[in-house]
Write a protein that holds these residues in place. Structure first.
Motif, short mmCIF file in Angstrom:
data_model
loop_
_atom_site.label_atom_id
_atom_site.label_comp_id
_atom_site.label_asym_id
_atom_site.label_seq_id
_atom_site.Cartn_x
_atom_site.Cartn_y
_atom_site.Cartn_z
N LEU A 162 0.92 -1.13 0.02
CA LEU A 162 0.12 0.09 0.12
C LEU A 162 0.96 1.30 -0.10
CD1 LEU A 162 -2.59 -1.21 2.58
CD2 LEU A 162 -3.00 -0.53 0.03
N LEU A 163 2.08 1.31 0.86
CA LEU A 163 2.90 2.51 0.70
C LEU A 163 3.51 2.37 -0.65
CD1 LEU A 163 4.58 2.20 4.21
CD2 LEU A 163 2.92 3.97 3.68
N TYR A 164 4.06 1.42 -1.16
CA TYR A 164 4.74 1.48 -2.60
C TYR A 164 3.88 1.95 -3.70
CZ TYR A 164 7.99 -0.02 -6.09
OH TYR A 164 8.74 -0.02 -7.14
N TYR A 165 2.54 1.32 -3.65
CA TYR A 165 1.76 1.79 -4.85
C TYR A 165 0.78 3.03 -4.29
CZ TYR A 165 3.37 -2.47 -7.17
OH TYR A 165 4.10 -3.33 -7.84
N ARG A 166 0.98 3.76 -3.53
CA ARG A 166 -0.11 4.77 -2.76
C ARG A 166 -0.16 5.82 -3.79
NH1 ARG A 166 4.86 5.92 -0.10
NH2 ARG A 166 5.63 8.13 -0.50
N PHE A 172 -6.29 6.43 -8.87
CA PHE A 172 -7.58 5.49 -9.30
C PHE A 172 -8.69 6.26 -8.58
CE2 PHE A 172 -10.11 2.46 -7.21
CZ PHE A 172 -10.77 1.82 -8.38
N ILE A 173 -8.65 6.74 -7.41
CA ILE A 173 -9.54 7.46 -6.54
C ILE A 173 -10.09 8.66 -7.20
CG2 ILE A 173 -10.59 8.45 -4.53
CD1 ILE A 173 -8.63 6.47 -3.07
N GLN A 174 -9.12 9.36 -7.98
CA GLN A 174 -9.32 10.77 -8.69
C GLN A 174 -9.82 10.34 -9.99
OE1 GLN A 174 -5.24 12.21 -8.96
NE2 GLN A 174 -5.33 13.53 -7.10
N LYS A 175 -9.71 9.28 -10.39
CA LYS A 175 -10.30 8.80 -11.88
C LYS A 175 -11.66 8.29 -11.51
CE LYS A 175 -6.18 7.26 -14.34
NZ LYS A 175 -6.17 8.08 -15.39
N LEU A 176 -12.16 8.06 -10.37
CA LEU A 176 -13.42 7.58 -10.22
C LEU A 176 -14.50 8.73 -10.06
CD1 LEU A 176 -12.97 4.68 -7.68
CD2 LEU A 176 -13.69 4.53 -10.10
N THR A 177 -13.74 9.97 -9.74
CA THR A 177 -14.59 11.09 -9.51
C THR A 177 -14.71 11.97 -10.78
OG1 THR A 177 -12.64 12.34 -8.30
CG2 THR A 177 -14.17 10.97 -7.09
N PRO A 178 -15.68 12.96 -10.89
CA PRO A 178 -15.60 13.85 -12.11
C PRO A 178 -14.31 14.82 -11.98
CG PRO A 178 -17.76 13.68 -10.97
CD PRO A 178 -17.00 12.97 -10.01
N GLU A 187 -8.84 17.08 -1.40
CA GLU A 187 -9.09 17.50 0.15
C GLU A 187 -9.41 16.20 0.90
OE1 GLU A 187 -11.74 20.87 2.67
OE2 GLU A 187 -11.81 20.78 0.52
N VAL A 188 -10.34 15.24 0.46
CA VAL A 188 -11.05 14.39 1.24
C VAL A 188 -9.98 13.31 1.36
CG1 VAL A 188 -12.53 12.19 1.18
CG2 VAL A 188 -13.41 14.53 0.39
N ILE A 189 -8.97 13.27 0.26
CA ILE A 189 -7.92 12.15 0.62
C ILE A 189 -6.88 12.55 1.60
CG2 ILE A 189 -5.85 11.21 -0.57
CD1 ILE A 189 -7.53 11.15 -3.19
N THR A 190 -6.83 14.07 1.56
CA THR A 190 -5.70 14.55 2.57
C THR A 190 -6.35 14.44 3.89
OG1 THR A 190 -4.85 16.05 0.93
CG2 THR A 190 -4.39 16.65 3.39
N GLN A 191 -7.52 14.67 4.15
CA GLN A 191 -8.20 14.67 5.38
C GLN A 191 -8.36 13.40 6.06
OE1 GLN A 191 -11.99 16.54 5.66
NE2 GLN A 191 -11.34 18.67 4.98
N VAL A 192 -8.64 12.08 5.27
CA VAL A 192 -8.51 10.79 5.64
C VAL A 192 -7.32 10.19 5.88
CG1 VAL A 192 -8.74 8.56 4.73
CG2 VAL A 192 -10.79 10.33 3.93
N SER A 193 -6.12 10.73 5.09
CA SER A 193 -4.71 10.47 5.46
C SER A 193 -4.40 10.94 7.00
CB SER A 193 -3.91 10.77 4.54
OG SER A 193 -2.37 10.60 4.80
N LYS A 194 -4.75 12.30 6.98
CA LYS A 194 -4.48 13.19 8.26
C LYS A 194 -5.11 12.49 9.46
CE LYS A 194 -4.16 17.37 7.83
NZ LYS A 194 -4.42 18.82 7.83
N ILE A 195 -6.48 12.20 9.43
CA ILE A 195 -6.92 11.70 10.52
C ILE A 195 -6.59 10.28 10.96
CG2 ILE A 195 -8.83 10.43 9.17
CD1 ILE A 195 -10.76 11.34 11.37
N ALA A 196 -6.34 9.12 10.04
CA ALA A 196 -5.84 7.77 10.25
C ALA A 196 -4.17 8.20 10.82
CB ALA A 196 -5.71 7.12 8.83
N ARG A 197 -3.51 8.86 10.40
CA ARG A 197 -2.20 9.06 10.80
C ARG A 197 -2.14 9.54 12.06
NH1 ARG A 197 -0.56 11.71 6.90
NH2 ARG A 197 -0.57 13.86 7.90
#
Length: 365
Positions: A162-166, A172-178, A187-197
């Motif tokens: 997961l770290l190597y292919y992050r 991939f997530i960006q391609k799923l969204t318009p 912004e969502v990806i940044t917040q999710v990463s920040k809260i988990a970290r």
């Protein structure tokens, strides 16, 4: 007739939702052997992203930085496992002596309960089992822990990948969204990463600090196997609300059955109380703070539900994943009310209190 039609319409709309819940939790339960290691690895990898990025900024490539970040986690767990195994092996070697002390303590408790007119059938059954046990039983418990090593290494492999292919997962997530929602997606990806970290790293630091506090206190008191009790109580603190209760109960029980002095039990209670006060009012606000921003009601619900579906791992991962879910809800217009309901809206409460104070001060003046 209209009322019956409306009720049938509500039932029809509710059926797909109930079916979704049934399939969702059924899939979580049936696929637990596959999903639990993956879910834990996702959280650990999110917590290690900053470590891997720092190593890359200092000249290491992605593969080596990811490996070293995972190696830190491996060394931490190896240290904890070695300490607990050493202490339990010592307990196994002295099991006959410990068993006599446990039996004596339980017999004293049983005698007191008999004089009080309380049924002691359960206590008698426990005494029979203890008398039949041997050091081999304790050693079997040690050997049983090795069965979890397979899943542990699987978690490490998942974390490394997961770290190597992050970057690939992020694209991939960006391609799923318009395309017009790219900024909000980032912004969502940044917040999710920040809260988990913040949550995972904060909890690990709390475990270390609490284990040290417990260990020092128990050693000063003179409790046998103080280090293993301290480590277990510290690790259990990762479970919100219930972990501290279970850890404190185990420490008190162990002090009760291995010590002939009531002062040791009182000392353990004092150490646990002081450590919990420090955790609740000093350590948690400074280290973890309001990282997940969930109110206690939903926190307890999700911990109980996670335990019912996945056992102990479910109680550990439930809170950060609910925090991530709240972030996703908060960025979806139709689901924002649910994000508000799950959140710990203490800011609203504090602003109301401040308004009330201002109104009272104005009237008094």
């Amino acid at each position: 007739m209209t009322t019956i039609t409306q009720q049938l319409s509500v039932v029809k709309r509710a059926n797909p939702f109930l079916l979704f819940l049934l399939l969702f939790f059924g899939a979580l339960y049936l696929g637990s052997s596959f999903l639990i290691p993956l879910a834990i690895a996702v959280l650990i990898s999110l917590a290690l992203v900053s470590v891997s990025q720092w190593l890359e900024q200092n000249g290491l490539n992605r593969g080596l930085s990811s490996f070293l970040a995972v190696l830190l986690v491996f060394l931490f767990f190896v240290g904890v496992f070695s300490l607990v195994t050493y202490q339990i092996s010592s307990l196994a070697d002295n099991w006959e002596q410990t068993k006599q002390q446990v039996t004596k303590t339980l017999e004293n408790i049983k005698s007191y309960l008999d004089q009080s007119g309380i049924s002691t059938q359960w206590m008698s059954e426990r005494l029979d089992k203890i008398s039949e046990s041997s050091s081999a039983d304790v050693k079997n418990m040690v050997s049983a822990t090795f069965t979890t090593l397979g899943k542990f290494f699987l978690i490490l492999i998942y974390t490394y990948l997961l770290l190597y292919y992050r970057d690939k997962f992020k694209r991939f997530i960006q391609k799923l969204t318009p395309k017009n929602a790219t900024r909000e997606t980032n912004e969502v990806i940044t917040q999710v990463s920040k809260i988990a970290r913040a949550y995972i790293s904060g909890k690990f630091l709390l475990i270390i600090i609490l284990a040290v506090l417990y260990g020092v206190g128990f050693i000063v008191i003179g409790i046998k196997y103080a280090l293993v009790i301290a480590v277990i109580a510290g690790v259990l603190s990762i479970i919100p609300y219930f972990g501290n209760i279970i850890g404190g109960g185990l420490a008190l029980l162990f002090a009760l059955i291995t010590s002939s002095s009531l002062n040791s039990v009182i000392g353990v209670a004092i150490v646990m109380t002081i450590a919990q006060l420090l955790e609740n009012y000093v350590l948690t606000p400074l280290i973890v703070g309001k990282k997940v921003d969930l109110n206690p009601f939903f926190t307890i619900i999700v911990v109980v539900l996670g335990g019912a579906v996945w056992g102990i791992p479910g109680t550990v991962v439930a809170v950060p994943y609910l925090g991530i879910l709240r972030i996703l809800f908060d960025h979806t217009n139709s689901l924002k009310p649910y994000a508000y309901l799950m959140g710990d809206n203490s800011d609203d409460d504090s602003s109301s209190i401040e308004s009330a104070k201002e109104w009272i001060e104005e009237k008094v003046s």
